[in-house]
Each structure stands twice: as structure tokens, then as C-alpha cells.
Design a protein around this motif. Structure first.
Motif, short mmCIF file in Angstrom:
data_model
loop_
_atom_site.label_atom_id
_atom_site.label_comp_id
_atom_site.label_asym_id
_atom_site.label_seq_id
_atom_site.Cartn_x
_atom_site.Cartn_y
_atom_site.Cartn_z
N SER A 2 3.19 -3.29 -11.67
CA SER A 2 3.92 -3.95 -12.87
C SER A 2 5.45 -3.69 -12.56
CB SER A 2 3.87 -3.36 -14.06
OG SER A 2 4.00 -1.90 -14.00
N GLU A 3 5.63 -2.79 -11.95
CA GLU A 3 7.24 -2.75 -11.39
C GLU A 3 7.85 -3.45 -10.28
OE1 GLU A 3 9.39 1.72 -12.32
OE2 GLU A 3 7.75 1.83 -10.98
N LEU A 4 6.87 -3.68 -9.30
CA LEU A 4 6.91 -4.55 -8.25
C LEU A 4 7.11 -6.06 -8.78
CD1 LEU A 4 6.93 -5.03 -5.05
CD2 LEU A 4 4.62 -5.33 -5.18
N MET A 5 6.15 -6.65 -9.89
CA MET A 5 6.54 -7.74 -10.44
C MET A 5 7.72 -7.70 -10.79
SD MET A 5 3.49 -9.38 -9.33
CE MET A 5 3.27 -10.65 -10.31
N GLN A 6 8.04 -6.80 -11.58
CA GLN A 6 9.49 -6.89 -12.45
C GLN A 6 10.86 -6.93 -11.43
OE1 GLN A 6 10.25 -7.13 -15.51
NE2 GLN A 6 12.58 -7.24 -15.00
N ALA A 7 10.24 -6.34 -10.21
CA ALA A 7 11.51 -6.56 -9.25
C ALA A 7 11.46 -8.03 -8.74
CB ALA A 7 11.09 -5.69 -8.05
N VAL A 34 -0.98 4.25 -12.94
CA VAL A 34 0.02 4.90 -11.98
C VAL A 34 1.43 5.50 -12.61
CG1 VAL A 34 1.67 4.20 -9.88
CG2 VAL A 34 -0.74 3.15 -10.10
N ILE A 35 1.73 6.45 -12.07
CA ILE A 35 3.23 7.05 -12.83
C ILE A 35 3.98 6.89 -11.59
CG2 ILE A 35 4.12 9.03 -13.73
CD1 ILE A 35 1.44 10.06 -14.57
N PRO A 36 5.03 6.22 -11.71
CA PRO A 36 5.88 5.76 -10.49
C PRO A 36 7.09 6.98 -10.45
CG PRO A 36 6.65 4.38 -12.26
CD PRO A 36 5.38 5.22 -12.69
N ASP A 55 0.96 -1.03 -0.11
CA ASP A 55 -0.03 -0.02 -0.09
C ASP A 55 1.08 1.12 -0.15
OD1 ASP A 55 -2.10 -1.47 -0.16
OD2 ASP A 55 -2.85 -1.27 2.20
N VAL A 56 2.02 1.29 0.77
CA VAL A 56 2.81 2.30 0.97
C VAL A 56 3.54 2.70 -0.41
CG1 VAL A 56 5.06 3.30 1.87
CG2 VAL A 56 3.26 2.40 3.45
N LEU A 57 3.83 1.60 -1.00
CA LEU A 57 4.82 1.65 -2.29
C LEU A 57 3.75 2.32 -3.49
CD1 LEU A 57 6.67 -1.65 -2.15
CD2 LEU A 57 7.62 0.97 -2.07
N PHE A 58 2.64 1.54 -3.53
CA PHE A 58 1.64 1.91 -4.68
C PHE A 58 0.98 3.31 -4.36
CE2 PHE A 58 0.62 -2.87 -6.07
CZ PHE A 58 1.76 -2.94 -6.21
N GLU A 59 0.32 3.57 -3.02
CA GLU A 59 -0.10 5.01 -2.97
C GLU A 59 0.90 5.84 -2.94
OE1 GLU A 59 -2.46 4.21 0.64
OE2 GLU A 59 -3.41 2.55 -0.26
N THR A 109 -5.00 -6.89 -5.05
CA THR A 109 -3.90 -5.98 -4.67
C THR A 109 -2.95 -5.81 -5.64
OG1 THR A 109 -4.17 -6.26 -2.31
CG2 THR A 109 -2.21 -5.47 -2.80
N LEU A 110 -2.40 -6.82 -6.45
CA LEU A 110 -1.49 -6.53 -7.47
C LEU A 110 -1.69 -6.78 -8.86
CD1 LEU A 110 0.91 -9.43 -5.78
CD2 LEU A 110 1.01 -7.05 -5.73
N THR A 111 -3.08 -6.52 -9.13
CA THR A 111 -3.43 -5.95 -10.42
C THR A 111 -2.95 -4.88 -11.09
OG1 THR A 111 -5.69 -6.96 -9.85
CG2 THR A 111 -5.66 -5.66 -11.95
#
Length: 401
Positions: free
Chosen positions: A351-356, A386-388, A340-344, A379-381
Motif C-alpha cells: 500500500s505504501e508503494l502504491m501511495q508512492a 506488513v509493518i514497514p 521483493d527487496v522493499l517488501f521482504e 506481487t502488488l496485492t
């Protein structure tokens, strides 16, 4: 993918994860067991078509079988509550799932500052062959340990409202898994992560179990973590030795959740009144039967009174489902808080988390990831809107959820 090569160990891992025997997979996908064995042992490289069959049948991404595990985690030992009845196949399935939880924890350490492990340094000299023969000595040691834990963690002597938060805030990972074999109750595992030392993971079988049972399960696993030997494999324990360790962990859970002084004072006026325990359940968050057993353990009721009360519980049909039981579920896990902290915060997109994860060789489906991490469905959809921002190395305060 040009440089990818089939990884036989990943085939063994996937079979273990799903709790499927190689012979059963061979029948399902019409590939001989001998061929699958050659693939698993690295003695033969399967054609693309066969890898695709394997991946589809086991419900793993194709890439899972074509990459190396780049995590540093090493599993030490696992304590199962239902070791005596659960099949080895099912136990091993849960073990490897927790290994993946530890690997994912290692990935999150690149981004999130989790609570450090803060375990009370208890002393326990009880053996794995001594409960009844050393009853008084063992009981007093466990009582002292439970009292020390409360003092060390500064939680007073009243009810523990949030056992999950208590464990997580002191560096113990808690995860809940659905669709677990009914003979698997709760279990805990110690894992070493290079440059980060050992971590403990507690896994709960969530589903139809009431909230009070999950709370007791967590306290039980804490007993294993603090009092028992994690250096030797539990596979070497006899059933009798295993039962002794289970009894000790149950005693610890009772003493921790229901302190001798404060709970004893509450129950003493009407200790033999079965209906009285219904009101106590609301306060202490522990099952009526566990409180009755604790009252007997504290000599507030004698053996005959305890037996009569348990017969009354049976006659009322409360053995499996007590009054006041509500379905148990985990609160937001430490992984949910991190995600939640990373996304919000815009630090990472899904997609970046999945890549990690992929950079560490972790290729699991979204459903599997959300299950083993105790995440809310969806949660991981992937959300491309999102613009990281620039990814930081450390983010703090993820536990304040």
C-alpha cells in the motif's frame, strides 16, 4: 479530491494505453464523440457521472483522470520490429505503456539503486539505405561491433546463458508484456529522466514465443540501441529504410549470439546436416534456422545447401515450431527484484508503494502495473500485515536475484 480537476490529457493517454479510438468509446458509454473531444482538449469539465463511465469503460482508476503527471520522463524514440505491419494504434498503445514503465522506474529511484548504464561505445557507419549495396563493409562492421561488445562486457566467446541478466546488469531495463497484438514483436525505447540522463527499455511480447526467440529478440534490440540513431523519429523512415535497420539489427544479434570463431568451429564438421543443429541448439540457445542462416553467412555452407536445408525444415514442419522449443518467459525482472527487496525487508508495504506511485500521479490498476513491469501475478496485492520500517532513500543489491 476536492481540489481535483479532470485532466483531458489523461483521457487521451488512457485511450492510447488501451488502443481504443475515441469514437468507439463514445458508442460504448453513450457519450457523444464531440463531448469526449471537448473533455480531452480541456474545453469542458465533465460531470462526475461521465468521468465514472469513462473510468469504468477504460478500466482505469477514477483518480487517474483527476490528477497531473508529476514525472520528469520524456520519451525520445521507439524501435518496433513489426513497424511495417502493426497498426499505428497498436504501436502507440505499446509506446505509452513503456512510458509508464519509465515513470515507475523514476519512482523506484527514490528507494533503489539500480545498475548504472554501461553501454559499449561501438562505432557504426552503416546507413539506413545500405545493406546489400555495402554488404561486405556493413557485415564486417557489425561483426567487429559484436566482438567488441563481448570483450567490453567480459563475457567470453561462448553461449550467452542469460541475455536478460546481461542487459539488466548493464543498465538496460527489460520488460515483458502479455496480451500484445500478434503483429507487435519486440521493441525498444529511449527515455530521458531529469537528473538521471537517458535510459533504454526493451519490451518483449511474451506468451507463446519460444525461449530461443526471446533471446534473439533481446540481442536484436541491443543492436538497435548500440548502432542506430535515436535522435530522429522512426516515423519518418520509409519502409525500405526501416527494413535495412531491421536487417542490420538481425545481423548484430546473430554475430553476438553466435560468434564467428567459436560457433563456426562448432558447426563446421557437420554444417550441412540438419539434425546436427538440434544438438547445437541445446548448447547455443539459438533456433536451428538462425544457426543455419549464420552458417551460410559465415560461408560454411553455400546458398544452394542453405536453401535445401530450409526446405527440409519446412517439410518436417519445423518452420514455426522446432524440436527442443520450450515456452519462453522472463526471469525475475529488475522491478521484481526491487519490489521483493522493499517488501521482504520491511522497507515498504504494497500500500505504501502504491501511495508512492500516486504521489507521482501514477494511477494504474494492479493488473496493469504487474503486466507492464513483468511482475509475478499478485506481487502488488495489498498485505496490511506488513509493518514497514523507516523508508530509506537508497537500497542496494536489488539486482542480485
Amino acid at each position: 479530491m476536492d481540489n481535483y480537476k479532470f485532466n483531458g490529457q489523461r483521457l487521451r493517454d488512457a485511450l492510447q494505453f488501451r488502443g481504443i479510438r475515441m469514437a468507439d468509446l463514445a458508442k460504448q458509454i453513450d457519450i457523444s464523440k464531440q463531448s469526449l473531444s471537448l473533455y480531452a482538449n480541456g474545453n469542458n469539465n465533465p460531470p462526475f457521472e461521465n468521468v465514472a463511465k469513462i473510468a469504468k469503460a477504460l478500466d482505469f482508476p477514477f483518480e487517474f483522470f483527476m490528477t497531473e503527471d508529476l514525472c520528469s520522463t520524456v520519451t525520445n524514440n521507439t524501435y518496433f520490429r513489426s513497424q511495417a505491419s502493426a497498426s499505428k494504434l497498436m504501436q502507440n498503445s505499446q509506446k505509452i505503456k513503456l512510458e509508464f514503465v519509465a515513470k515507475i522506474y523514476e519512482v523506484f529511484l527514490d528507494y533503489v539503486d539500480f545498475p548504472e548504464q554501461n553501454l559499449p561505445p561501438v562505432s557504426f557507419l552503416g546507413s539506413d539505405a545500405c545493406v546489400d549495396a555495402c554488404a561486405d563493409k556493413t557485415f564486417e562492421q557489425i561483426e567487429d561491433n559484436a566482438r567488441f561488445v563481448r570483450k567490453y562486457w567480459k563475457i567470453g566467446m561462448g553461449p550467452i546463458d542469460n541475455m536478460q541478466y546481461l542487459l539488466e546488469s548493464n543498465g538496460i531495463i527489460v520488460s515483458g508484456m502479455k496480451n500484445v497484438d500478434k503483429k507487435i514483436d519486440a521493441f525498444s525505447q529511449r527515455v530521458n529522466i531529469q537528473n538521471h540522463g537517458s535510459i533504454f527499455i526493451v519490451a518483449l511480447a511474451v506468451g507463446n514465443k519460444p525461449e530461443v526467440r526471446l533471446r534473439f529478440d533481446m540481442a536484436h534490440e541491443l543492436g538497435h540501441i548500440l548502432m542506430h540513431n535515436w535522435d530522429d523519429s522512426n516515423d519518418n523512415l520509409s519502409r525500405e529504410e526501416f527494413n535495412v535497420l531491421e536487417k542490420q539489427a538481425n545481423m548484430f544479434a546473430s554475430a553476438l549470439l553466435l560468434p564467428r570463431e567459436s560457433f563456426g568451429s562448432d558447426v563446421a564438421p557437420y554444417a550441412t546436416n540438419v539434425e546436427f543443429y538440434r544438438s547445437l541448439k541445446k548448447k547455443w540457445g539459438v533456433s536451428m534456422q538462425a544457426m543455419m542462416y549464420r552458417a551460410h553467412q559465415l560461408d560454411l555452407i553455400n546458398y544452394n545447401q542453405f536453401q535445401y536445408m530450409m526446405r527440409t525444415v519446412s517439410a518436417k514442419g519445423w518452420r514455426r515450431r522446432e524440436p527442443g522449443d520450450i515456452p519462453g518467459s522472463l526471469n525475475s525482472t529488475i522491478f521484481q527484484g526491487a519490489v521483493d527487496v522493499l517488501f521482504e525487508g520491511g522497507y515498504l508495504s504494497s500500500s505504501e508503494l502504491m501511495q508512492a506511485f500516486h504521489e507521482y500521479g501514477i494511477y494504474l490498476s494492479q493488473d496493469d502495473l504487474e503486466d507492464i513491469l513483468g511482475l509475478k501475478p499478485g506481487t502488488l496485492t495489498v498485505n496490511d500485515k506488513v509493518i514497514p520500517l523507516i523508508r530509506p532513500k537508497t537500497i542496494t543489491d536489488t539486482n542480485n536475484r
